[in-house]
Design a protein around this motif. Structure first.
Motif, short mmCIF file in Angstrom:
data_model
loop_
_atom_site.label_atom_id
_atom_site.label_comp_id
_atom_site.label_asym_id
_atom_site.label_seq_id
_atom_site.Cartn_x
_atom_site.Cartn_y
_atom_site.Cartn_z
N ARG A 467 21.29 -0.81 27.03
CA ARG A 467 21.12 0.53 27.60
C ARG A 467 21.77 0.61 28.98
NH1 ARG A 467 15.38 3.12 26.57
NH2 ARG A 467 16.35 3.66 24.56
N LYS A 468 21.66 -0.46 29.77
CA LYS A 468 22.29 -0.48 31.09
C LYS A 468 23.82 -0.43 30.98
CE LYS A 468 18.68 -3.04 33.60
NZ LYS A 468 18.55 -2.22 34.82
N ALA A 652 13.07 -0.34 8.00
CA ALA A 652 13.34 0.16 9.35
C ALA A 652 12.03 0.41 10.07
CB ALA A 652 14.17 1.44 9.29
N LEU A 653 12.03 0.25 11.38
CA LEU A 653 10.83 0.49 12.17
C LEU A 653 11.23 0.99 13.54
CD1 LEU A 653 10.40 -2.21 14.33
CD2 LEU A 653 10.25 -3.28 12.10
N ASP A 654 10.35 1.75 14.17
CA ASP A 654 10.61 2.33 15.48
C ASP A 654 9.84 1.57 16.55
OD1 ASP A 654 12.30 4.37 14.55
OD2 ASP A 654 10.58 5.61 13.99
N GLY A 655 10.43 1.55 17.76
CA GLY A 655 9.77 0.93 18.89
C GLY A 655 8.69 1.83 19.46
N PRO A 656 7.76 1.26 20.23
CA PRO A 656 7.74 -0.12 20.69
C PRO A 656 7.26 -1.08 19.60
CG PRO A 656 5.85 1.03 21.57
CD PRO A 656 6.67 2.06 20.84
N ALA A 657 7.97 -2.19 19.45
CA ALA A 657 7.60 -3.18 18.45
C ALA A 657 8.16 -4.53 18.85
CB ALA A 657 8.14 -2.77 17.07
N LEU A 658 7.62 -5.57 18.24
CA LEU A 658 8.09 -6.94 18.44
C LEU A 658 8.34 -7.56 17.08
CD1 LEU A 658 5.46 -8.06 21.13
CD2 LEU A 658 7.88 -7.60 21.57
N ILE A 659 9.49 -8.19 16.92
CA ILE A 659 9.81 -8.91 15.69
C ILE A 659 9.84 -10.39 16.04
CG2 ILE A 659 11.48 -9.21 13.83
CD1 ILE A 659 12.43 -6.35 14.36
N VAL A 660 8.87 -11.14 15.54
CA VAL A 660 8.70 -12.53 15.97
C VAL A 660 9.20 -13.50 14.90
CG1 VAL A 660 6.76 -11.96 17.47
CG2 VAL A 660 6.32 -12.63 15.11
N ASN A 677 19.63 -5.18 7.87
CA ASN A 677 20.80 -4.98 7.01
C ASN A 677 20.76 -5.91 5.81
OD1 ASN A 677 21.76 -7.48 7.86
ND2 ASN A 677 23.33 -6.63 9.21
N SER A 678 21.77 -5.87 4.98
CA SER A 678 21.77 -6.62 3.73
C SER A 678 21.82 -8.13 3.94
CB SER A 678 22.94 -6.18 2.85
OG SER A 678 24.16 -6.36 3.53
N LEU A 679 22.21 -8.57 5.16
CA LEU A 679 22.24 -10.01 5.48
C LEU A 679 21.00 -10.44 6.24
CD1 LEU A 679 25.99 -10.24 6.56
CD2 LEU A 679 24.99 -10.93 4.38
N LYS A 680 20.00 -9.55 6.30
CA LYS A 680 18.73 -9.79 7.00
C LYS A 680 18.90 -9.91 8.51
CE LYS A 680 16.02 -11.67 3.19
NZ LYS A 680 15.08 -12.72 2.76
N GLN A 681 20.00 -9.37 9.02
CA GLN A 681 20.18 -9.30 10.46
C GLN A 681 19.45 -8.07 10.99
OE1 GLN A 681 24.41 -9.05 10.40
NE2 GLN A 681 24.73 -11.27 10.25
N ILE A 682 18.96 -8.16 12.22
CA ILE A 682 18.27 -7.03 12.85
C ILE A 682 19.31 -6.18 13.58
CG2 ILE A 682 16.53 -6.32 14.53
CD1 ILE A 682 15.20 -9.07 14.10
N VAL A 683 19.36 -4.90 13.26
CA VAL A 683 20.27 -3.98 13.93
C VAL A 683 19.42 -3.00 14.74
CG1 VAL A 683 22.11 -2.28 13.65
CG2 VAL A 683 21.92 -4.19 12.04
N LEU A 684 19.53 -3.07 16.06
CA LEU A 684 18.80 -2.16 16.94
C LEU A 684 19.73 -1.01 17.32
CD1 LEU A 684 17.13 -4.66 19.47
CD2 LEU A 684 16.14 -3.71 17.39
N GLU A 685 19.22 0.22 17.21
CA GLU A 685 20.04 1.38 17.54
C GLU A 685 19.27 2.28 18.50
OE1 GLU A 685 20.54 2.53 13.46
OE2 GLU A 685 22.69 2.07 13.54
N ASP A 686 19.95 2.69 19.56
CA ASP A 686 19.36 3.59 20.54
C ASP A 686 19.37 5.00 19.95
OD1 ASP A 686 18.58 5.05 22.74
OD2 ASP A 686 19.84 3.95 24.15
N VAL A 687 18.20 5.55 19.71
CA VAL A 687 18.11 6.86 19.07
C VAL A 687 17.74 7.96 20.05
CG1 VAL A 687 17.58 5.91 16.80
CG2 VAL A 687 15.71 6.37 18.39
N THR A 688 17.78 7.65 21.36
CA THR A 688 17.43 8.68 22.34
C THR A 688 18.59 9.63 22.56
OG1 THR A 688 18.12 7.18 24.13
CG2 THR A 688 15.78 7.21 23.52
#
Length: 688
Positions: A467-468, A652-660, A677-688
């Motif tokens: 974000r910065k 898919a899930l919305d923040g605030p959240a923690l994936i441990v 995604n299909s490779l089980k990677q976490i994709v974070l997207e800024d939806v603001t």
């Protein structure tokens, strides 16, 4: 079933990864600074036992280590001497003849690796064009050898003036020294760094000689220990260039292992970018001691031929020991989980560059550390599960973390949470600033890129940093906590050869250049074939070019074909295109010249194709909830906690959240959405 191991020794943690068939296993252990191989062997035995894989199934071990780097930084290498052209023994101390901190009256230069009483000159002289002006005085070399023997020298660096154009004197001196000093490690600049620029060439050769005995012993012992553990596969070493090589080559040129860990992370990021169809990205590797940032453009990593080690001023260029080796270009800053926070004389929060390391470690480790660190701040902010840190093998103590932060909170007149917010914001801004500067210096921007985050601490800070930097997307790959080790297993076996041959472009000699590249190809192939006798090889050529009168060059990609008499126009086109990318313009009607040529040979490792998007399957159910403090707003919120193993593609899930997970935790702040995604990677997207 064949299995492959990767081991990455960092300043705080030693990471071990095992790939057996389609299954992958990983483990984190605290690094054992007094004997790094101890953590390696403990980790190998543990991971093989947990995966129920017999040692006899391991067909390959790839290793990246900070041992060479640490020996240079801590001055714990061999007692080394320099033999050079008479009258030039002080060149390594004169260095560049400039002040890297112009207005600091207390400026201190880094100490040379070879004291003046261990630097010797012998009569000989070669001209810049290779002509012999003064024959080598062999009697003087033998006299010098006897002096070195009396001084109990363990290693010798030989660096004669202009040996990159005519190596005869240097090789003869090396042969005499080997004859007179049996068992002493000898490094020749014509082998280690056959390039123009006397100071950098001598510095690199000295660094190689300085770490050679220790690295030779370490690699020999590790190889023997792995054999004793029943592992039949060969041991290969990760290099700073992003390629892997044999133990034999690593023993001869251990200086090429400097920054091998970050190189593995860059290789992983390149793979992840290809899997997601991303052209522009920033690789963000944040471990326990440092954070590393690398730019990726059009699925290519930026590369360089110079790096500085052991800087007296950590972030000031020119304050360290220069080594001219093939390296993936990155910016490294003292911002890791173990980086120590404090209040400076002006009342500001400062983080790093010093680190608590693995001994004693952050206060929250409960191992005797008392100074506040980034990990302590993350613990107080609720980002880390005390029972899950490092796979549950290293419990955290939130009370000790809060107590350590009291030294900051008292001065800021706030509580431990306020101090933790300050530490987190400062370290995030420090990393973001480093990324901005690195991008600008390379004629790039950060806003339109994707952040690829890995390393134990990176997923904790990635969203805030993105974000910065104006980025909208973050990808956290599988096994992110041990990402560099995973990258080792995706690297090519490779080797790079360099030659300095000055040539004006308007006087381009195709026959000479073709002969030069033919010799370089033969040398590189001789090294690569030791570990890859039958694999397909990919050749990459570069020329380091500049406008005549300039002091430094830029790297220009060359075709892999023989040149003909009409190559001049194409080379100028390539140079001007590269020059305009870096500096925004070209200079018309100015002569161009080539100074140095490089050839890299690597086993073919095609990048993967983009994976298809999975079908959406809805939101997962949280396993628990935990209070999370958002440094951006200072607000507390109940964050949903999800086990990464339970998240399937399409969720898919919305923040605030923690994936441990065992190796790290991914923070999903308010305003971000995480999808799998299909490779089980976490994709974070800024939806603001």
């Amino acid at each position: 079933m064949s299995a492959r191991l990767a081991v990455d020794i960092g300043g705080t943690f030693t990471d071990v990864v095992l790939e057996a068939g389609t299954a992958a296993h990983s483990i984190k252990l605290l690094t054992t600074p007094d004997a790094p191989e101890r953590a390696v062997l403990d980790g190998v035995r543990t991971i093989l036992a947990e995966a129920k894989v017999p040692a006899s199934d391991v067909t390959l071990v790839v290793h990246g280590t900070t041992l060479a780097t640490n020996a240079l930084i801590e001055r714990k290498g061999a007692r080394t001497a320099l033999v050079t052209t008479e009258g030039f023994r002080d060149s390594v101390e004169i260095a560049w003849e400039h002040r890297f901190e112009q207005y600091d009256i207390y400026m201190e230069r880094p100490e040379t690796l070879v004291a003046r009483d261990l630097r010797f000159g012998v009569p000989e002289r070669v001209a810049a064009d290779g002509a012999v002006l003064l024959p080598l005085d062999e009697a003087a070399v033998r006299t010098t050898a006897r002096q070195l023997k009396a001084l109990d020298v363990e290693a010798v660096a030989v660096c004669f003036l202009h040996s990159f154009t005519n190596e005869t004197h240097e090789r003869r001196a090396g042969a005499i020294l080997a004859e007179e000093l049996p068992g002493i490690a000898i490094s020749l600049s014509c082998e280690v760094c056959p390039e123009i620029r006397e100071y950098e060439r001598a510095s690199t050769t000295i660094a190689n000689a300085y770490v050679l005995p220790r690295m030779g012993r370490y690699l020999g012992q590790l190889e023997a220990d792995l054999r004793s553990a029943g592992i039949p596969g060969p041991l290969l070493l990760m290099m700073s260039s992003g390629g892997i090589t044999t133990v034999e080559t690593a023993r001869r040129y251990p200086v090429r292992l400097v920054e091998s860990g970050p190189a593995g992370g860059a290789i992983l990021a390149l793979t992840v970018a290809a899997e997601n169809g991303i052209d522009k990205a920033v690789a963000f590797d944040m471990g326990g001691t440092t954070a590393k940032l690398t730019l990726l453009d059009d699925l290519h990593l930026q590369r360089s031929r110079q790096f500085e080690v052991a800087r007296a001023y950590r972030f000031v260029q020119g304050s360290g020991i220069p080594v001219r080796i093939p390296v993936i270009e990155l910016v490294e800053i003292g911002a890791g989980g173990g980086s120590i926070a404090r209040i400076d004389a002006l009342g500001r929060v400062q983080v790093g560059p010093d680190s608590a390391g693995s001994v004693p470690g952050p206060a929250s480790y409960g191992r005797g550390g008392t100074e506040p660190t980034v990990t302590d701040a993350d613990t107080v902010l609720g980002r880390l599960d005390p029972a899950r840190f490092a796979g549950g093998k290293l419990p955290l103590y939130p009370d000790k973390a809060a107590a350590a932060l009291k030294s900051i909170s008292d001065q800021l007149k706030t509580d431990s949470a306020g101090a933790a917010i300050g530490v987190a914001e400062i370290v995030d801004e420090t990393m973001a600033s480093a990324a901005r500067v690195h991008a600008v210096e390379n004629g790039r921007d950060t806003a339109d890129r994707t952040l690829i985050a890995f390393g134990g601490a990176a997923p904790l800070h990635a969203a805030r940093m993105a974000r910065k930097l104006g980025m909208k997307k973050v990808i956290v790959p599988v096994g992110a906590g041990v990402g560099s080790a995973f990258g080792f297993l995706r690297a090519s076996i490779a080797y790079e050869v360099v030659r300095t041959r000055h040539m004006r472009l308007d006087l381009f000699d195709a026959k000479t250049v073709n002969g030069l590249f033919a010799g370089m190809r033969q040398e590189a192939e001789g090294v690569v074939r030791l570990a890859a006798p039958n694999e397909t090889l990919v050749e990459t050529r570069q020329a380091f070019m500049r406008y005549r009168g300039q002091g430094h060059e830029i790297a220009v990609a060359l075709p892999n074909t023989n040149f003909d008499t009409g190559a001049t126009a194409e080379m100028r086109r390539r140079f001007e295109e590269t020059y305009a990318t870096v500096f925004g313009r070209v200079i018309p009607k100015l002569e161009v010249e080539i100074l140095t040529w490089t050839l890299s040979l690597a086993t073919a490792r095609p990048l993967p194709k983009p994976a298809p998007e999975p079908k959406a399957v809805g939101a997962p159910k949280a396993s628990s909830r935990r209070e999370l403090i958002d440094p951006a707003t200072g607000q507390r919120a109940q964050a949903a906690v999800h086990e990464r193993e339970s998240l399937a593609p399409g969720m898919a899930l919305d923040g605030p959240a923690l994936i441990v997970e065992d190796g790290t935790t991914t923070v999903v702040p308010q305003g971000f959405r995480a999808r799998i995604n299909s490779l089980k990677q976490i994709v974070l997207e800024d939806v603001t």
